[in-house]
Scaffold this motif. Structure first.
Motif, PDB file in Angstrom:
ATOM      1  N   THR A   1      -8.233   3.227   2.293  1.00  0.00           N
ATOM      2  CA  THR A   1      -8.057   2.561   1.011  1.00  0.00           C
ATOM      3  C   THR A   1      -7.137   1.367   1.185  1.00  0.00           C
ATOM      4  O   THR A   1      -6.151   1.434   1.913  1.00  0.00           O
ATOM      5  CB  THR A   1      -7.455   3.522  -0.032  1.00  0.00           C
ATOM      6  OG1 THR A   1      -8.136   4.774   0.021  1.00  0.00           O
ATOM      7  CG2 THR A   1      -7.572   2.952  -1.430  1.00  0.00           C
TER       8      THR A   1
ATOM      9  N   ASP B   1      -7.543   2.642  -8.543  1.00  0.00           N
ATOM     10  CA  ASP B   1      -7.724   4.088  -8.708  1.00  0.00           C
ATOM     11  C   ASP B   1      -6.561   4.721  -9.459  1.00  0.00           C
ATOM     12  O   ASP B   1      -6.749   5.692 -10.206  1.00  0.00           O
ATOM     13  CB  ASP B   1      -7.879   4.758  -7.344  1.00  0.00           C
ATOM     14  CG  ASP B   1      -9.158   4.333  -6.635  1.00  0.00           C
ATOM     15  OD1 ASP B   1     -10.062   3.822  -7.321  1.00  0.00           O
ATOM     16  OD2 ASP B   1      -9.232   4.490  -5.404  1.00  0.00           O
ATOM     17  N   SER B   2      -5.365   4.194  -9.261  1.00  0.00           N
ATOM     18  CA  SER B   2      -4.170   4.757  -9.904  1.00  0.00           C
ATOM     19  C   SER B   2      -3.845   4.087 -11.231  1.00  0.00           C
ATOM     20  O   SER B   2      -2.835   4.421 -11.850  1.00  0.00           O
ATOM     21  CB  SER B   2      -2.958   4.624  -8.954  1.00  0.00           C
ATOM     22  OG  SER B   2      -3.208   5.241  -7.723  1.00  0.00           O
TER      23      SER B   2
ATOM     24  N   LEU C   1      -6.359   1.080  -4.187  1.00  0.00           N
ATOM     25  CA  LEU C   1      -5.429   2.133  -4.594  1.00  0.00           C
ATOM     26  C   LEU C   1      -4.832   1.831  -5.962  1.00  0.00           C
ATOM     27  O   LEU C   1      -4.645   2.729  -6.784  1.00  0.00           O
ATOM     28  CB  LEU C   1      -4.328   2.286  -3.544  1.00  0.00           C
ATOM     29  CG  LEU C   1      -3.316   3.413  -3.759  1.00  0.00           C
ATOM     30  CD1 LEU C   1      -4.009   4.762  -3.813  1.00  0.00           C
ATOM     31  CD2 LEU C   1      -2.265   3.408  -2.658  1.00  0.00           C
TER      32      LEU C   1
ATOM     33  N   ARG D   1      -7.383  -1.942   4.848  1.00  0.00           N
ATOM     34  CA  ARG D   1      -7.445  -0.532   4.497  1.00  0.00           C
ATOM     35  C   ARG D   1      -6.564   0.296   5.436  1.00  0.00           C
ATOM     36  O   ARG D   1      -6.587   0.092   6.648  1.00  0.00           O
ATOM     37  CB  ARG D   1      -8.887  -0.036   4.545  1.00  0.00           C
ATOM     38  CG  ARG D   1      -9.748  -0.607   3.427  1.00  0.00           C
ATOM     39  CD  ARG D   1     -11.139  -0.041   3.451  1.00  0.00           C
ATOM     40  NE  ARG D   1     -11.846  -0.334   2.211  1.00  0.00           N
ATOM     41  CZ  ARG D   1     -13.035   0.152   1.898  1.00  0.00           C
ATOM     42  NH1 ARG D   1     -13.662   0.954   2.749  1.00  0.00           N
ATOM     43  NH2 ARG D   1     -13.619  -0.164   0.768  1.00  0.00           N
TER      44      ARG D   1
ATOM     45  N   ARG E   1       1.968   6.994  -6.565  1.00  0.00           N
ATOM     46  CA  ARG E   1       1.036   8.067  -6.913  1.00  0.00           C
ATOM     47  C   ARG E   1       1.707   9.433  -6.751  1.00  0.00           C
ATOM     48  O   ARG E   1       1.514  10.329  -7.584  1.00  0.00           O
ATOM     49  CB  ARG E   1      -0.214   7.978  -6.038  1.00  0.00           C
ATOM     50  CG  ARG E   1      -1.148   9.159  -6.211  1.00  0.00           C
ATOM     51  CD  ARG E   1      -2.358   9.082  -5.304  1.00  0.00           C
ATOM     52  NE  ARG E   1      -3.306   8.088  -5.743  1.00  0.00           N
ATOM     53  CZ  ARG E   1      -4.472   7.860  -5.153  1.00  0.00           C
ATOM     54  NH1 ARG E   1      -4.807   8.556  -4.056  1.00  0.00           N
ATOM     55  NH2 ARG E   1      -5.299   6.944  -5.608  1.00  0.00           N
TER      56      ARG E   1
ATOM     57  N   TYR F   1       0.837  -1.210   0.000  1.00  0.00           N
ATOM     58  CA  TYR F   1       0.000   0.000   0.000  1.00  0.00           C
ATOM     59  C   TYR F   1       0.871   1.259   0.000  1.00  0.00           C
ATOM     60  O   TYR F   1       0.619   2.191  -0.777  1.00  0.00           O
ATOM     61  CB  TYR F   1      -0.914  -0.016   1.228  1.00  0.00           C
ATOM     62  CG  TYR F   1      -1.609   1.301   1.492  1.00  0.00           C
ATOM     63  CD1 TYR F   1      -2.777   1.640   0.815  1.00  0.00           C
ATOM     64  CD2 TYR F   1      -1.086   2.209   2.418  1.00  0.00           C
ATOM     65  CE1 TYR F   1      -3.406   2.846   1.057  1.00  0.00           C
ATOM     66  CE2 TYR F   1      -1.712   3.416   2.659  1.00  0.00           C
ATOM     67  CZ  TYR F   1      -2.875   3.730   1.983  1.00  0.00           C
ATOM     68  OH  TYR F   1      -3.488   4.930   2.227  1.00  0.00           O
TER      69      TYR F   1
ATOM     70  N   ARG G   1       1.271   4.239  -2.753  1.00  0.00           N
ATOM     71  CA  ARG G   1       1.119   5.650  -2.396  1.00  0.00           C
ATOM     72  C   ARG G   1       2.314   6.457  -2.903  1.00  0.00           C
ATOM     73  O   ARG G   1       2.167   7.562  -3.441  1.00  0.00           O
ATOM     74  CB  ARG G   1       0.993   5.789  -0.881  1.00  0.00           C
ATOM     75  CG  ARG G   1      -0.393   5.625  -0.332  1.00  0.00           C
ATOM     76  CD  ARG G   1      -1.228   6.853  -0.599  1.00  0.00           C
ATOM     77  NE  ARG G   1      -2.569   6.704  -0.068  1.00  0.00           N
ATOM     78  CZ  ARG G   1      -3.531   7.595  -0.230  1.00  0.00           C
ATOM     79  NH1 ARG G   1      -3.300   8.687  -0.924  1.00  0.00           N
ATOM     80  NH2 ARG G   1      -4.735   7.403   0.274  1.00  0.00           N
TER      81      ARG G   1
END
Length: 609
Positions: free
Chosen positions: A149, A157-158, A154, A135, A89, A82, A86
Motif C-alpha cells: 500500500t 482507506d483510512s 492508505l 508501496r 490507523r 506512510y 500506519r
C-alpha cells in the motif's frame, strides 16, 4: 536532525532533500512505525483537544517537532508519511476498542496525520509523486506481511481527510485525474506514477494512445455515457410486460437482450474488480458504493434467472408467475441504478454517511422488532386462529412508517396494549434516535465539507485506477476482452500480447480515442489563443526578488521616482511570525529576555567581583 543539516539552513525550513531515502523492508518499516508510536506517546501523554493539534500554528505540532520526526526516520524519510498513517490507523483501532482511552488515542491519531501532512508539505515537488505512490509493507502481528500500500492509498482507506485535503495530496490527485501522471506497472504488481508527457509519442498514431482511456477523467465521462444508455435500455425493457401481454409472445424482447447483455458485462466487471482488490490491495478498499454495485448485480442476475426459468417452465401458470417475479425483481433495480453512479458531490457524501450511521438504529430496531413480533404472534395464536406471519410483520412495518392499523387488535386488549407500546417505542423513541443520528452525520459532513469532498474525490480518482488492470475495457466492452484477448494471454509473449491489445483497443475505441487525441492536441499546442482560453493566468513566482524589489520603468526612473525606496527585507521585519502560535512567540520572547538578563547579571557579577 542537526547532523543532517548545514549550519546555515534554518531548522524550521528542513526539507526532505536533506536525507537520502531508500525503501525499507517490511520488518524495518514495522520498527519505524513502532518508533513513531513511541514518539507520539511522548509528545501526547495526556488527552488534548484535537482542534489544538489541527491548528496551522499549533503549539504542539511545532517545526521542531516536525524535524524530530524527520530525524527519527533516519535513511527512510520517503516512507515516513506512510508509517505515520500506519501509526494513525493503529491509534484509531486502539481508540475504538478501548473507550476509556478514546480521547488520548484519538488525539495521537490526529497528531500522526497532521505531522504526515506537514512532512509532505516540506517535500520537494520532484519527489512528491514517489513519496505518495511508492508501496510499502509492514510485518503484521501474526508474522505475515501486509498488503502493498502507498501513502495515498492508505490515506484513502483510512479516510484521512486532513492528509487528503492538503495541497500536495490534491496536486497528486489532480495530476492523476487529468492524466498528467499515469501508472507504470512494475514486476510484482507494483505501481509507480510517471509523467505522461515524458513517455508519449508525438505522432498521429501516438496520440491515439489506448491507455488514455484509463485516465480517470476520460474514464468517468465514458462510463457516464454508457450509464445513460443503460438507463434507456432499462426503461425500454421494463415496458415489455405492457407491450407483450399476449401469452403467445413470451420470448425475450430485443431490449431485454441488450439489458441482460450489459448486466452480464457489469457483473463481470464488478466481480473482476472485487477479485483484484482482494488479491492485490485490501478489503478496506471496499466502500458503500461497492455494496450498492453488488446489490445491483445480484438483482439483475436474479431477474435474469427468473426470466429464463419462466421461458423453460412447463405450463402457462408457472411460466407467467416466474415472468411476473422477474419483472418485479427488475423493478427494484431502478433506485440502485440512480444511486450507483456517484456524480452529485456533497449530497452523496451526506447520504452515504447517514446510511452508515443508521446501522445503530437498525440494530436496535431488529432486537425490539423480534421481541414484539414474537409477542404479537403469540397473542394471535392464543385464540386458536392463526393468521399468516406476514400479516403481523405488515402491521408492525405500517406502524414504523407512521401509519398504524389499530383495528387489527381491537378484539384483544392485551394485543392492543402491546401494539400501542410498539408504536410508541418506534415512533417516539427510535425514529427520534434515527433523526439525531442523521443530524449528527449531516453536521459532521457539512462542518468539514471541503476536506470531506476532497477525500471523496481522492477515493473516486484512485478507485478508478487502483486495481492493476493494464488494459482497460470498460463494460460492456470487457466481453471482447473475455472472448478474444484473455485466452491468448498465456499463449503470447508479454510484448506481443501488449501490441495485440493496443491494436484491438485502437479499433474498438477509435471514436473516443480520436476525441481525446484532438482535445489533448489542442490543449497541448503552443498557439496563443489556446493558451489564453485554456491556460491558467500566471504572472510568475511571487517569491521572485524582481517582484519583491521591483524597478520602475524608464520614464519614471528619469524623473527620479522609485518603488523600492524601502527594501522588502526591511518591510517584513515588522510582520508577526504567523507560522508560530501566540504562546510560542511569547515563550520565545521571554526566553530572549532571560538570556539577556543572564548576560547582564554576569557582567554585574564581574564588575562587583
Amino acid at each position: 536532525m542537526s547532523h543532517y543539516l548545514r549550519d546555515e539552513i534554518p531548522e524550521d525550513q528542513t526539507s526532505l532533500l536533506s536525507v537520502k531515502s531508500v525503501t525499507p523492508s517490511p520488518g524495518t518499516a514495522t520498527k519505524l512505525v513502532r518508533r513513531l508510536r513511541a514518539l507520539t506517546l511522548k509528545l501526547l501523554p495526556l488527552e488534548v483537544d484535537p482542534n489544538t493539534v489541527k491548528e496551522p500554528t499549533s503549539r504542539i505540532i511545532t517545526p521542531e517537532v516536525i524535524n524530530a520526526y524527520i530525524a527519527a526516520a533516519g535513511d527512510f524519510v520517503e516512507a515516513l508519511p506512510y508509517c505515520l498513517l500506519r501509526a494513525r490507523r493503529e491509534f484509531m483501532w486502539e481508540a475504538n476498542h478501548n473507550p476509556a482511552d478514546y480521547g488520548e488515542n484519538f488525539g495521537r491519531a490526529i497528531a500522526c496525520e497532521v505531522i504526515a501532512r506537514k512532512i509532505i508539505h516540506q517535500a520537494p515537488s520532484d519527489r512528491l509523486k514517489s513519496i505518495m505512490s511508492t508501496r510499502f509493507q509492514i510485518q503484521e502481528t501474526d508474522g505475515d506481511v501486509s498488503e502493498m500500500t502507498s501513502a495515498l492509498e492508505l490515506a484513502i482507506d483510512s479516510h484521512c481527510t486532513i492528509f487528503l485535503s492538503s495541497t500536495e495530496a490534491q496536486d497528486v490527485i489532480n495530476a492523476l485525474w487529468y492524466g498528467q501522471w499515469v501508472q507504470q506497472y512494475n514486476p510484482g504488481h507494483d505501481i509507480d506514477f510517471v509523467e505522461y508527457e515524458k513517455h508519449r509519442s508525438h505522432t498521429l498514431w501516438g496520440h491515439l494512445d489506448p491507455m488514455r482511456l484509463s485516465v480517470p477523467r476520460y474514464q468517468n465521462i465514458f462510463r457516464i455515457l454508457i450509464w445513460f444508455f443503460f438507463l434507456l435500455t432499462y426503461s425500454q425493457a421494463v415496458r415489455e410486460p405492457l407491450e407483450r401481454l399476449d401469452p403467445h409472445h413470451p420470448n425475450l424482447d430485443e431490449w431485454e437482450y441488450v439489458l441482460y447483455f450489459m448486466a452480464f458485462s457489469f457483473t463481470l466487471e464488478d466481480v473482476h474488480k472485487l477479485y483484484q482488490l482482494l488479491r492485490f490491495v485490501t478489503w478496506r478498499a471496499f466502500g458503500f458504493w461497492n455494496v450498492i454495485a453488488v446489490l445491483t448485480d445480484c438483482l439483475l442476475v436474479t431477474a435474469f434467472v427468473l426470466r429464463i426459468s419462466g421461458l423453460l417452465a412447463t405450463g402457462d401458470e408457472p411460466s407467467a408467475n416466474l415472468r411476473l417475479w422477474s419483472f418485479q425483481v427488475l423493478s427494484f433495480v431502478a433506485p440502485l441504478i440512480w444511486t450507483s453512479e456517484n456524480y452529485v458531490g456533497m449530497m452523496q457524501i451526506c447520504v452515504a454517511r447517514m446510511l452508515q450511521e443508521s446501522g445503530i438504529f437498525f440494530a436496535l430496531l431488529s432486537v425490539l422488532g423480534l421481541g414484539f413480533a414474537q409477542g404479537l404472534y403469540a397473542l394471535d395464536m392464543a385464540d386458536g386462529q392463526i393468521e399468516h406471519t406476514s400479516s403481523v410483520i405488515n402491521v408492525m412495518i405500517q406502524s414504523l412508517l407512521q401509519s398504524p392499523d389499530f383495528s387489527k387488535f381491537d378484539v384483544s386488549t392485551t394485543g392492543l396494549t402491546l401494539y400501542y407500546l410498539w408504536t410508541a417505542v418506534t415512533v417516539i423513541i427510535l425514529l427520534n434516535v434515527l433523526i439525531s443520528l442523521f443530524s449528527s452525520a449531516y453536521e459532521d459532513v457539512i462542518d468539514d465539507a471541503e476536506p470531506e469532498y476532497l477525500a471523496f474525490f481522492a477515493g473516486k480518482t484512485v478507485g478508478m485506477i487502483r486495481a492493476p488492470d493494464e488494459y482497460l475495457y470498460p463494460a460492456p466492452f470487457n466481453i471482447i476482452e473475455l472472448l478474444f484477448l484473455a485466452p491468448l494471454e498465456s499463449c503470447l509473449s508479454r510484448q506481443v500480447y501488449a501490441t495485440y491489445n493496443r491494436f484491438v483497443m485502437r479499433v474498438v475505441f477509435i471514436v473516443p480515442l480520436t476525441i481525446i487525441a484532438l482535445y489533448e492536441s489542442a490543449n497541448g499546442s503552443n498557439s496563443r489563443w489556446v493558451q489564453e482560453w485554456f491556460g491558467p493566468e500566471d504572472d510568475g513566482d511571487d517569491d521572485d526578488p524582481r517582484h519583491q524589489d521591483p524597478e520602475v520603468s524608464t520614464e519614471d526612473a528619469e524623473q527620479g521616482l522609485a518603488i523600492s525606496r524601502v527594501k522588502f527585507d526591511e518591510l517584513v521585519k515588522a510582520f508577526p511570525n504567523t507560522m508560530q502560535s501566540s504562546e510560542t512567540s511569547i515563550l520565545r520572547e521571554i526566553q530572549e529576555l532571560k538570556d539577556r538578563m543572564d548576560i547582564i547579571m554576569k557582567k554585574i557579577e564581574e564588575k562587583s567581583g
